[in-house]
Design a protein around this motif. Structure first.
Motif, PDB file in Angstrom:
ATOM      1  N   LYS A 148       0.807  -1.337   0.022  1.00 58.38           N
ATOM      2  CA  LYS A 148      -0.124  -0.057   0.017  1.00 58.38           C
ATOM      3  C   LYS A 148       0.730   1.227   0.137  1.00 58.38           C
ATOM      4  N   ALA A 149       0.510   2.191  -0.737  1.00 55.40           N
ATOM      5  CA  ALA A 149       1.040   3.602  -0.654  1.00 55.40           C
ATOM      6  C   ALA A 149       1.369   3.888   0.792  1.00 55.40           C
ATOM      7  N   ASN A 194      14.392  -4.303   4.434  1.00 57.64           N
ATOM      8  CA  ASN A 194      12.733  -4.207   4.550  1.00 57.64           C
ATOM      9  C   ASN A 194      12.374  -3.085   5.549  1.00 57.64           C
ATOM     10  N   ASN A 195      12.957  -1.870   5.496  1.00 51.66           N
ATOM     11  CA  ASN A 195      12.799  -1.072   6.475  1.00 51.66           C
ATOM     12  C   ASN A 195      12.100   0.356   5.684  1.00 51.66           C
ATOM     13  N   ARG A 196      12.033   0.446   4.573  1.00 53.35           N
ATOM     14  CA  ARG A 196      11.634   1.702   3.659  1.00 53.35           C
ATOM     15  C   ARG A 196      10.076   1.698   3.496  1.00 53.35           C
ATOM     16  N   GLN A 197       9.841   3.264   3.619  1.00 54.06           N
ATOM     17  CA  GLN A 197       8.118   3.241   3.509  1.00 54.06           C
ATOM     18  C   GLN A 197       7.969   3.551   1.895  1.00 54.06           C
ATOM     19  N   MET A 198       7.081   2.586   1.328  1.00 53.08           N
ATOM     20  CA  MET A 198       6.694   2.512   0.052  1.00 53.08           C
ATOM     21  C   MET A 198       5.982   3.790  -0.552  1.00 53.08           C
ATOM     22  N   LYS A 199       6.389   4.388  -1.613  1.00 53.71           N
ATOM     23  CA  LYS A 199       5.432   5.478  -2.213  1.00 53.71           C
ATOM     24  C   LYS A 199       4.858   5.119  -3.372  1.00 53.71           C
ATOM     25  N   ARG A 200       3.623   5.652  -3.733  1.00 55.57           N
ATOM     26  CA  ARG A 200       2.679   5.501  -4.894  1.00 55.57           C
ATOM     27  C   ARG A 200       3.504   5.618  -5.979  1.00 55.57           C
ATOM     28  N   GLY A 201       3.582   4.815  -7.025  1.00 55.75           N
ATOM     29  CA  GLY A 201       4.170   5.089  -8.251  1.00 55.75           C
ATOM     30  C   GLY A 201       5.220   4.407  -8.428  1.00 55.75           C
ATOM     31  N   VAL A 220       3.263  -0.202  -6.510  1.00 58.12           N
ATOM     32  CA  VAL A 220       2.644   0.377  -5.166  1.00 58.12           C
ATOM     33  C   VAL A 220       1.666   1.285  -5.551  1.00 58.12           C
ATOM     34  N   GLY A 221       0.264   1.230  -4.801  1.00 61.60           N
ATOM     35  CA  GLY A 221      -0.950   1.921  -5.355  1.00 61.60           C
ATOM     36  C   GLY A 221      -1.683   1.120  -6.212  1.00 61.60           C
ATOM     37  N   GLY A 222      -1.133   0.035  -6.643  1.00 59.22           N
ATOM     38  CA  GLY A 222      -2.109  -0.753  -7.580  1.00 59.22           C
ATOM     39  C   GLY A 222      -2.226  -0.572  -9.088  1.00 59.22           C
ATOM     40  N   GLN A 223      -1.431   0.446  -9.555  1.00 53.83           N
ATOM     41  CA  GLN A 223      -1.519   0.752 -10.961  1.00 53.83           C
ATOM     42  C   GLN A 223      -0.177   0.862 -11.622  1.00 53.83           C
ATOM     43  N   PHE A 224       0.247   0.113 -12.717  1.00 56.62           N
ATOM     44  CA  PHE A 224       1.381   0.228 -13.420  1.00 56.62           C
ATOM     45  C   PHE A 224       1.489   1.550 -14.057  1.00 56.62           C
ATOM     46  N   PHE A 246      14.576 -18.563   3.225  1.00 53.28           N
ATOM     47  CA  PHE A 246      15.819 -17.147   3.138  1.00 53.28           C
ATOM     48  C   PHE A 246      15.062 -16.180   3.470  1.00 53.28           C
ATOM     49  N   SER A 247      16.351 -15.237   3.664  1.00 60.45           N
ATOM     50  CA  SER A 247      15.786 -13.979   4.241  1.00 60.45           C
ATOM     51  C   SER A 247      14.703 -13.241   3.159  1.00 60.45           C
ATOM     52  N   SER A 248      13.628 -12.903   3.741  1.00 64.60           N
ATOM     53  CA  SER A 248      12.555 -12.441   2.827  1.00 64.60           C
ATOM     54  C   SER A 248      13.023 -11.142   2.242  1.00 64.60           C
ATOM     55  N   ILE A 249      12.589 -10.973   0.973  1.00 66.68           N
ATOM     56  CA  ILE A 249      13.112  -9.573   0.272  1.00 66.68           C
ATOM     57  C   ILE A 249      11.889  -8.837  -0.132  1.00 66.68           C
ATOM     58  N   VAL A 250      11.714  -7.486   0.457  1.00 67.42           N
ATOM     59  CA  VAL A 250      10.686  -6.806   0.007  1.00 67.42           C
ATOM     60  C   VAL A 250      11.241  -5.499  -0.326  1.00 67.42           C
ATOM     61  N   GLY A 251      11.567  -5.035  -1.368  1.00 68.41           N
ATOM     62  CA  GLY A 251      12.476  -4.082  -1.980  1.00 68.41           C
ATOM     63  C   GLY A 251      11.702  -3.245  -2.805  1.00 68.41           C
ATOM     64  N   SER A 252      11.370  -2.053  -2.244  1.00 64.77           N
ATOM     65  CA  SER A 252      10.592  -0.755  -2.896  1.00 64.77           C
ATOM     66  C   SER A 252      11.468   0.182  -3.727  1.00 64.77           C
ATOM     67  N   GLY A 253      11.093   0.660  -4.609  1.00 66.99           N
ATOM     68  CA  GLY A 253      11.519   2.015  -5.319  1.00 66.99           C
ATOM     69  C   GLY A 253      13.187   1.326  -5.561  1.00 66.99           C
ATOM     70  N   PRO A 254      14.158   2.381  -5.177  1.00 63.79           N
ATOM     71  CA  PRO A 254      15.596   1.661  -5.604  1.00 63.79           C
ATOM     72  C   PRO A 254      15.812   0.492  -5.030  1.00 63.79           C
TER      73      PRO A 254
END
Length: 494
Positions: free
Chosen positions: A227-228, A271-278, A302-306, A253-261
């Motif tokens: 979610k944004a 896995n500690n960054r805030q996800m941003k829309r877009g 993030v935000g549900g739309q490519f 293995f260590s879970s990977i949740v990588g947003s943006g960069p």
């Protein structure tokens, strides 16, 4: 090596039963555990690869110094014994065609068991694991006696041996044995065990399928949590809760949740960054069920739309995966999967303007003498790997080069547009001109990371079975992000 295979695929959602917490009880509906007869057959298969007179030593994992830290058994030792207890060893004595096996374990000691749990003890080893037991305190004397009785002593060891600058506890143990038996030759036979592990049995395939089914469920929970303005760790928390709730003992293995960069870093796991829309978020996860791993990646907007740029990159990656799938058939050379996938990725990157042409190169040395493919600037890893007791496990195609019934593996192409990708090129005149030419495209697609990874099995008839069947086409991801209940769909057919 021929093994019969059970071709029963577990439905990705319906077959996953709730976790049962009663001590020692397997989750309801779980596949049968690997039996003692199979472990015995594995030991005999290993012994058959060794000389007629051999002393075999397999070392288990060591108990952590702090007894409140989780212990995970050494995988090769577990493969040969099925033992989960720490500080154990297996000794085999081969004479001609006969092999006698003994496991060495910690004795029962109530004062220690109150801290770390009940031990089986040497007296119960045979009833538990099918191998006679002795106390671990006797291991040194037994090994020394066996080796000193030989004119040219050789120890066939299965251990975690390191390098000159990375000595392990197993290295220290072997060094101590050599100090007591100076004429000793040590031969690490971990490679032989790896070849055996490459051929998965019925029971192993069933456990892998269960792990993949659990991982599909966890991805459904992950999709709901993207979610944004949410945080990567919230996605991790939901998916790892799904692992445990469905009976997996831990992530494989260590879970990977990588947003943006972060999505452009292959094994990012803070896995500690805030996800941003877009932005895009890469979620690469796998459950471990009864020791067997799954490995599955989806990339979500993030935000549900490519965005148009994300959609373009995503489609290139999905097309590359589909190209590899079309080559994945029994009897075919495994390298055909990479050949086809790489060709599609390179052509797609050229269409996006991120490289000059599918075959274009750049100077990958400061003197300009070494050339590397430009598409490798955005795709740095291999196409896939086997799965099993480890998330990167040996597969039979690594032994004979071809896909065969029973091969179980991943296909995972990706594109990663790191914002500074052009800054790290060696400083040559040619690379300078290339950077200027590609800069606009890199800026347009910067920080977009996409990886799509699924687990597969080559079936008895040589066809490809898609184990992690779940949404992955752009239209399916769009629908799943809008209405998470749609995750239960089977995905589009290939």
């Amino acid at each position: 090596m021929h093994r019969s295979l059970t071709w029963v695929l577990f439905a990705a959602l319906a077959s996953v039963a709730p976790f049962v917490t009663a001590a020692g009880q397997r989750p309801v509906g779980a596949p049968p555990a690997v039996g003692r007869a199979e472990y015995a057959a594995r030991r005999e298969a290993l012994a058959a690869t060794l000389p007629s007179d051999a002393v075999i030593l397999a070392l288990g994992g060591r108990e952590p110094r702090e007894d409140y830290v989780s212990f995970f058994q050494a995988t090769n030792f577990y493969y040969l014994t099925g033992m989960r207890e720490p500080d154990a060893a297996l000794v085999g004595v081969k004479q001609g065609a006969t092999v006698a096996w003994t496991v060495f374990v910690q004795p029962k000691e109530p004062s220690r068991e109150v801290w770390t749990g009940n031990r089986v003890g040497p007296e119960n080893a045979e009833a538990t694991w099918g191998v006679r037991g002795r106390s671990m305190a006797e291991l040194d004397a037994v090994v020394d006696s066996l080796l000193r009785g030989s004119v040219a002593p050789t120890l066939q060891v299965v251990a975690d041996l390191g390098f000159a600058n990375r000595l392990t506890l197993d290295d220290q143990y072997i060094a101590a044995v050599k100090s007591r038996v100076p004429a000793l030759t040590v031969r690490n036979i971990a490679r032989e065990v790896g070849k055996l592990r490459a051929y998965k049995s019925d029971a192993e395939l069933a456990l892998i399928m269960r792990a993949t089914a659990i991982t599909v469920v966890a991805h459904a929970d992950a999709a709901k949590a993207v979610k944004a303005n949410g945080f990567e760790y919230e996605v991790q928390a939901d998916l790892e809760r799904a692992f445990r709730r469905q009976g997996a003992e831990r992530p494989s293995f260590s879970s990977i949740v990588g947003s943006g960069p972060n999505g452009t870093t292959l094994h990012y796991n803070a896995n500690n960054r805030q996800m941003k829309r877009g932005e895009m978020v890469v979620v690469d996860i796998g459950a471990s069920f009864d020791g067997y791993a799954a490995d599955m990646t989806r990339s979500y907007p993030v935000g549900g739309q490519f965005t148009p740029e994300q959609r373009a990159v995503y489609q290139v990656v999905r097309d590359a995966q589909a190209a590899a799938e079309r080559q994945a058939r029994g009897g075919r050379r495994a390298g055909l999967m990479s050949d086809s996938s790489n060709a599609v990725l390179a052509a797609g990157l050229a269409r996006l303007g991120l490289i000059e042409s599918p075959d274009a190169t750049y100077d990958c040395s400061a003197d300009g003498k070494s050339q590397c493919k430009q598409y490798r600037l955005f795709y740095m890893h291999g196409l896939g790997h086997g799965i099993g007791l480890e998330v990167h496990d040996p597969d039979r195609y690594e032994v004979d080069g071809t896909l065969q019934p029973g091969s179980v593996f991943t296909i995972e192409p990706g594109i990663y547009v790191r914002e500074n990708v052009l800054d790290v090129l060696p400083k040559t005149e040619r690379n300078g001109a290339l950077s200027a030419k590609l800069a606009a495209a890199v800026a347009r697609y910067r920080n977009i990371g996409v990886r799509i990874e699924d687990d597969y099995l080559i079936a008895r008839d040589g066809s490809l079975e898609w184990l992690t069947k779940s949404p992955r086409e752009i239209s399916e991801i769009d629908a799943a992000m809008r209405a998470p209940s749609s995750w239960g769909s089977r995905g589009q057919s290939r």
